[in-house]
Design a protein around this motif. Structure first.
Motif, mmCIF file in Angstrom:
data_model
loop_
_atom_site.group_PDB
_atom_site.id
_atom_site.type_symbol
_atom_site.label_atom_id
_atom_site.label_comp_id
_atom_site.label_asym_id
_atom_site.label_seq_id
_atom_site.Cartn_x
_atom_site.Cartn_y
_atom_site.Cartn_z
ATOM 1 N N LYS A 236 61.867 40.705 12.228
ATOM 2 C CA LYS A 236 62.532 41.401 11.128
ATOM 3 C C LYS A 236 63.194 42.686 11.610
ATOM 4 O O LYS A 236 64.292 43.040 11.181
ATOM 5 C CB LYS A 236 61.518 41.703 10.015
ATOM 6 N N LYS A 237 62.499 43.390 12.502
ATOM 7 C CA LYS A 237 63.055 44.635 13.035
ATOM 8 C C LYS A 237 64.329 44.359 13.822
ATOM 9 O O LYS A 237 65.320 45.092 13.717
ATOM 10 C CB LYS A 237 62.015 45.320 13.921
ATOM 11 N N LYS B 110 67.176 43.442 11.427
ATOM 12 C CA LYS B 110 67.656 44.633 10.726
ATOM 13 C C LYS B 110 68.559 45.454 11.645
ATOM 14 O O LYS B 110 69.599 45.980 11.214
ATOM 15 C CB LYS B 110 66.462 45.468 10.268
#
Length: 320
Positions: free
Chosen positions: A218-219, A222
């Protein structure tokens, strides 16, 4: 345990090439606890077979460690004779004892460890349910002397009580563990790194369990979604000067040693994380080391980029 270098696996499907693994490299050390995850059909079992040396990749090289004694869990249960009794599956016919990793155990007592009733000891394997066959196969595997345990979807058909039992036994296993599973909680409790197979043969490795992988993913997504605010090294205009500035020349002189030190530090941190007991004994320290490893890798990347910029600049000045 195994070292893979630029391995690829391509299958023919309907007359067309289908890439399952594309240019993947990894090194699995003794004592590592590695989870292999990905969607159905992604090639998890294929990768497992390649790392075990039972399947040759289309390209690339796999080097196996010496003195490997593997115990392999086959999700098809091919190693179980349906006509044989549970007793004879685990112990020699006529004997009521077996060696369990160096310890003498009575077969009935050992079967109790895997939640079988005493009356089932003389029953044929074919009388068991799917979950009970899994438990019997695990009992057979875990009794053997081994330094490498390979489990392909071991949690299928297991109830919660059996899952807890399996998790407890695998937690105490002191060899190398390769585990293919869709069970996120199971992976989080047992592995210290994951290999993730994605579409198109792409494979990524992450430190930690399944939850750590999803956080890192997810990081990364993003970060990738943000508009780029810097240009690549090749896109940056290079100012032609007569010579490097004092700061640039000093950086150019010092960066090679700094890069070497950062590479050594990364090796040390990776060795610390390779300890199979660290995550279980001290998860806080494991997390700190993992965070430090990420930071040092970023610093190394920045240093290498800076060194490359200065090398290009120096060449431009010399050619001018």
């Amino acid at each position: 345990m195994a070292e893979a270098t630029d391995i690829s696996m391509i299958f023919q499907e309907n007359g067309e090439d289908h890439t399952v693994i594309k240019k993947f490299s990894t090194k699995i050390q003794r004592g590592d606890r590695v989870g292999i995850i990905g969607p159905n059909g992604a090639g998890k079992t294929t990768l497992l077979k390649i790392l075990m040396g039972t399947l040759t990749p289309s390209s690339g090289l796999v080097k196996l460690g010496t003195n490997l004694t593997p115990a392999i869990f086959d999700q098809n249960r091919d190693s179980l004779d349906p006509e044989e009794s549970l007793w004879n599956t685990l112990a020699d016919p006529g004997s009521g004892q077996l060696m369990v990793r160096g310890e003498v155990r009575h077969v009935v007592a050992y079967l109790r460890d895997f939640l079988f009733e005493d009356r089932q000891a003389k029953s044929p394997v074919k009388s068991l349910s799917g979950g009970e066959k899994n438990r019997l196969l695990l009992a057979k595997l875990l009794a053997r002397e081994s330094n490498l345990l390979v489990l392909d979807e071991p949690t299928n058909d297991l109830d919660m009580e059996t899952l807890d039992l399996l998790q407890e036994m695998l937690s105490s296993y002191d060899g190398t563990l390769l585990l293919v599973s869709h069970d996120r909680e199971f992976l989080d409790q047992l592995v210290t790194s994951v290999i993730v197979l994605e579409e198109g043969g792409k494979i990524e490795e992450y430190i930690g369990g399944y939850t750590d992988y999803t956080k890192a993913r997810k990081k990364a997504e993003k970060k990738a979604a943000k508009p780029a605010i810097t240009k690549s090294v090749s896109e940056k205009p290079i100012q032609i000067r007569k010579k490097l500035s004092y700061k640039d020349q000093r950086d150019l002189d010092l960066l090679p040693n700094k890069i070497e030190e950062l590479e050594k530090r990364i090796t040390e941190l990776e060795e610390d994380l390779a300890d199979p007991q660290l995550f279980k004994k001290d998860p806080e320290t494991f997390e700190k080391i993992a965070t430090s490893l990420t930071e040092v890798k970023k610093e190394l990347e920045a240093s290498e980029t800076r060194w490359l910029e200065l090398e290009i600049l120096q060449e431009e000045i010399a050619s001018a």
